[in-house]
Motif scaffolding. Sequence first.
Motif, PDB file in Angstrom:
ATOM      1  N   GLY A 165      58.809  28.459  82.458  1.00 21.39           N
ATOM      2  CA  GLY A 165      59.477  29.749  82.308  1.00 21.39           C
ATOM      3  C   GLY A 165      60.971  29.643  82.544  1.00 21.39           C
ATOM      4  N   SER A 166      61.375  28.834  83.525  1.00 15.86           N
ATOM      5  CA  SER A 166      62.798  28.639  83.810  1.00 15.86           C
ATOM      6  C   SER A 166      63.504  27.927  82.661  1.00 15.86           C
ATOM      7  CB  SER A 166      62.980  27.848  85.113  1.00 15.86           C
ATOM      8  OG  SER A 166      62.542  28.608  86.213  1.00 15.86           O
ATOM      9  N   ILE A 167      62.800  27.036  81.988  1.00 10.77           N
ATOM     10  CA  ILE A 167      63.376  26.341  80.831  1.00 10.77           C
ATOM     11  C   ILE A 167      63.484  27.299  79.652  1.00 10.77           C
ATOM     12  CG2 ILE A 167      62.973  24.519  79.118  1.00 10.77           C
ATOM     13  CD1 ILE A 167      61.675  22.888  81.442  1.00 10.77           C
ATOM     14  N   VAL A 168      62.417  28.051  79.400  1.00 13.98           N
ATOM     15  CA  VAL A 168      62.384  28.968  78.257  1.00 13.98           C
ATOM     16  C   VAL A 168      63.468  30.038  78.372  1.00 13.98           C
ATOM     17  CG1 VAL A 168      60.994  30.759  77.128  1.00 13.98           C
ATOM     18  CG2 VAL A 168      59.970  28.552  77.673  1.00 13.98           C
ATOM     19  N   ASP A 169      63.670  30.584  79.589  1.00 14.49           N
ATOM     20  CA  ASP A 169      64.656  31.659  79.718  1.00 14.49           C
ATOM     21  C   ASP A 169      66.067  31.161  80.023  1.00 14.49           C
ATOM     22  OD1 ASP A 169      64.848  31.191  82.456  1.00 14.49           O
ATOM     23  OD2 ASP A 169      63.663  32.930  83.026  1.00 14.49           O
ATOM     24  N   GLY A 170      66.259  29.836  80.031  1.00 14.08           N
ATOM     25  CA  GLY A 170      67.597  29.284  80.149  1.00 14.08           C
ATOM     26  C   GLY A 170      68.094  29.048  81.566  1.00 14.08           C
ATOM     27  N   ARG A 171      67.272  29.298  82.577  1.00 16.39           N
ATOM     28  CA  ARG A 171      67.706  29.026  83.954  1.00 16.39           C
ATOM     29  C   ARG A 171      67.789  27.530  84.217  1.00 16.39           C
ATOM     30  NH1 ARG A 171      63.537  31.970  87.346  1.00 16.39           N
ATOM     31  NH2 ARG A 171      62.404  31.986  85.381  1.00 16.39           N
ATOM     32  N   LEU A 172      67.001  26.753  83.493  1.00 18.66           N
ATOM     33  CA  LEU A 172      67.099  25.287  83.523  1.00 18.66           C
ATOM     34  C   LEU A 172      67.499  24.835  82.132  1.00 18.66           C
ATOM     35  CD1 LEU A 172      63.864  24.330  85.520  1.00 18.66           C
ATOM     36  CD2 LEU A 172      66.226  24.176  86.324  1.00 18.66           C
ATOM     37  N   VAL A 173      68.456  23.935  82.045  1.00 17.75           N
ATOM     38  CA  VAL A 173      68.989  23.527  80.747  1.00 17.75           C
ATOM     39  C   VAL A 173      68.821  22.025  80.526  1.00 17.75           C
ATOM     40  CG1 VAL A 173      70.628  25.435  80.655  1.00 17.75           C
ATOM     41  CG2 VAL A 173      71.316  23.272  81.691  1.00 17.75           C
ATOM     42  N   ASP A 174      69.001  21.633  79.282  1.00 23.59           N
ATOM     43  CA  ASP A 174      68.880  20.235  78.890  1.00 23.59           C
ATOM     44  C   ASP A 174      69.755  19.356  79.789  1.00 23.59           C
ATOM     45  OD1 ASP A 174      68.016  18.116  77.224  1.00 23.59           O
ATOM     46  OD2 ASP A 174      69.902  18.211  76.116  1.00 23.59           O
ATOM     47  N   GLY A 175      69.155  18.290  80.299  1.00 23.16           N
ATOM     48  CA  GLY A 175      69.879  17.349  81.135  1.00 23.16           C
ATOM     49  C   GLY A 175      69.847  17.665  82.616  1.00 23.16           C
ATOM     50  N   GLU A 176      69.363  18.842  82.975  1.00 23.49           N
ATOM     51  CA  GLU A 176      69.331  19.217  84.387  1.00 23.49           C
ATOM     52  C   GLU A 176      68.220  18.457  85.114  1.00 23.49           C
ATOM     53  OE1 GLU A 176      69.363  23.284  87.069  1.00 23.49           O
ATOM     54  OE2 GLU A 176      69.681  23.391  84.904  1.00 23.49           O
ATOM     55  N   ARG A 177      68.559  17.956  86.294  1.00 24.26           N
ATOM     56  CA  ARG A 177      67.611  17.190  87.098  1.00 24.26           C
ATOM     57  C   ARG A 177      66.780  18.147  87.943  1.00 24.26           C
ATOM     58  NH1 ARG A 177      67.434  12.068  87.713  1.00 24.26           N
ATOM     59  NH2 ARG A 177      69.553  11.677  87.042  1.00 24.26           N
ATOM     60  N   LEU A 178      65.465  17.953  87.926  1.00 23.16           N
ATOM     61  CA  LEU A 178      64.559  18.741  88.761  1.00 23.16           C
ATOM     62  C   LEU A 178      64.515  18.126  90.156  1.00 23.16           C
ATOM     63  CD1 LEU A 178      61.601  19.301  86.272  1.00 23.16           C
ATOM     64  CD2 LEU A 178      63.469  20.862  86.810  1.00 23.16           C
ATOM     65  N   PRO A 179      64.097  18.913  91.153  1.00 26.70           N
ATOM     66  CA  PRO A 179      63.979  18.348  92.501  1.00 26.70           C
ATOM     67  C   PRO A 179      62.974  17.189  92.498  1.00 26.70           C
ATOM     68  CG  PRO A 179      63.694  20.740  92.553  1.00 26.70           C
ATOM     69  CD  PRO A 179      63.721  20.324  91.109  1.00 26.70           C
ATOM     70  N   SER A 180      63.167  16.271  93.422  1.00 27.76           N
ATOM     71  CA  SER A 180      62.199  15.180  93.541  1.00 27.76           C
ATOM     72  C   SER A 180      60.836  15.777  93.872  1.00 27.76           C
ATOM     73  CB  SER A 180      62.616  14.208  94.648  1.00 27.76           C
ATOM     74  OG  SER A 180      62.450  14.813  95.923  1.00 27.76           O
ATOM     75  N   ALA A 181      59.787  15.063  93.513  1.00 33.64           N
ATOM     76  CA  ALA A 181      58.429  15.544  93.782  1.00 33.64           C
ATOM     77  C   ALA A 181      58.239  15.768  95.275  1.00 33.64           C
ATOM     78  CB  ALA A 181      57.397  14.556  93.246  1.00 33.64           C
ATOM     79  N   ALA A 237      62.736  13.736  87.585  1.00 32.93           N
ATOM     80  CA  ALA A 237      62.443  14.439  86.334  1.00 32.93           C
ATOM     81  C   ALA A 237      63.705  15.132  85.825  1.00 32.93           C
ATOM     82  CB  ALA A 237      61.334  15.460  86.558  1.00 32.93           C
ATOM     83  N   VAL A 238      63.901  15.063  84.510  1.00 32.44           N
ATOM     84  CA  VAL A 238      65.076  15.658  83.878  1.00 32.44           C
ATOM     85  C   VAL A 238      64.606  16.540  82.726  1.00 32.44           C
ATOM     86  CG1 VAL A 238      67.227  15.174  82.639  1.00 32.44           C
ATOM     87  CG2 VAL A 238      66.469  13.645  84.469  1.00 32.44           C
ATOM     88  N   VAL A 239      65.178  17.744  82.637  1.00 37.71           N
ATOM     89  CA  VAL A 239      64.835  18.667  81.550  1.00 37.71           C
ATOM     90  C   VAL A 239      65.314  18.084  80.230  1.00 37.71           C
ATOM     91  CG1 VAL A 239      65.223  20.978  80.603  1.00 37.71           C
ATOM     92  CG2 VAL A 239      64.965  20.668  83.082  1.00 37.71           C
TER      93      VAL A 239
END
Length: 116
Positions: free
Chosen positions: A23-39, A74-76
Motif C-alpha cells: 500500500g505504501s508503494i502504491v500510494d507513493g509513500r515508498l518510491v523506487d530505490g528506497e531502502r526498507l528497514p532491515s528484517a 530490501a529496496v523498492v
Amino acid sequence: MQIRVDPSSPRPLFEQLASGIRGSIVDGRLVDGERLPSARALAEQLDINVQTVLHGYRVLRDEGLVELHRGRGAVVTVRVGGHMVLAGLIHDLVAEAREHRVAPAALHALIDEAYR
C-alpha cells in the motif's frame, strides 16, 4: 514507514506486513530505490519474528515490488508499465475478502458486477 500488524487477525502476519508495504508503494509513500528497514529492525519494531518479516519481503519480491540483497536489505523497485498497481490492489482485495470469509465465487460475482 508506518506499518501495523494485528496478531489477533486471522490473516497471517506476513500477509499483513506485505499488504502494508504494498500500500505504501502504491500510494507513493515508498518510491523506487528506497531502502526498507532491515528484517531484524522491522521485526523488533513490530514485535514479530524476523522470519515473518523475511516471508513478507519475499512475497513483495515475487510480486516485483522489491529486490532483496543478502546483507544489504530490501529496496523498492517499482517497474514502469504493466499492471503492477492493479495486481497490488487485487492482492489486497483478495486478502480482505478472505478475512471476511467471502467465497471465491461470490467475490468473482462482485467483481463481474462492478466491471459492468
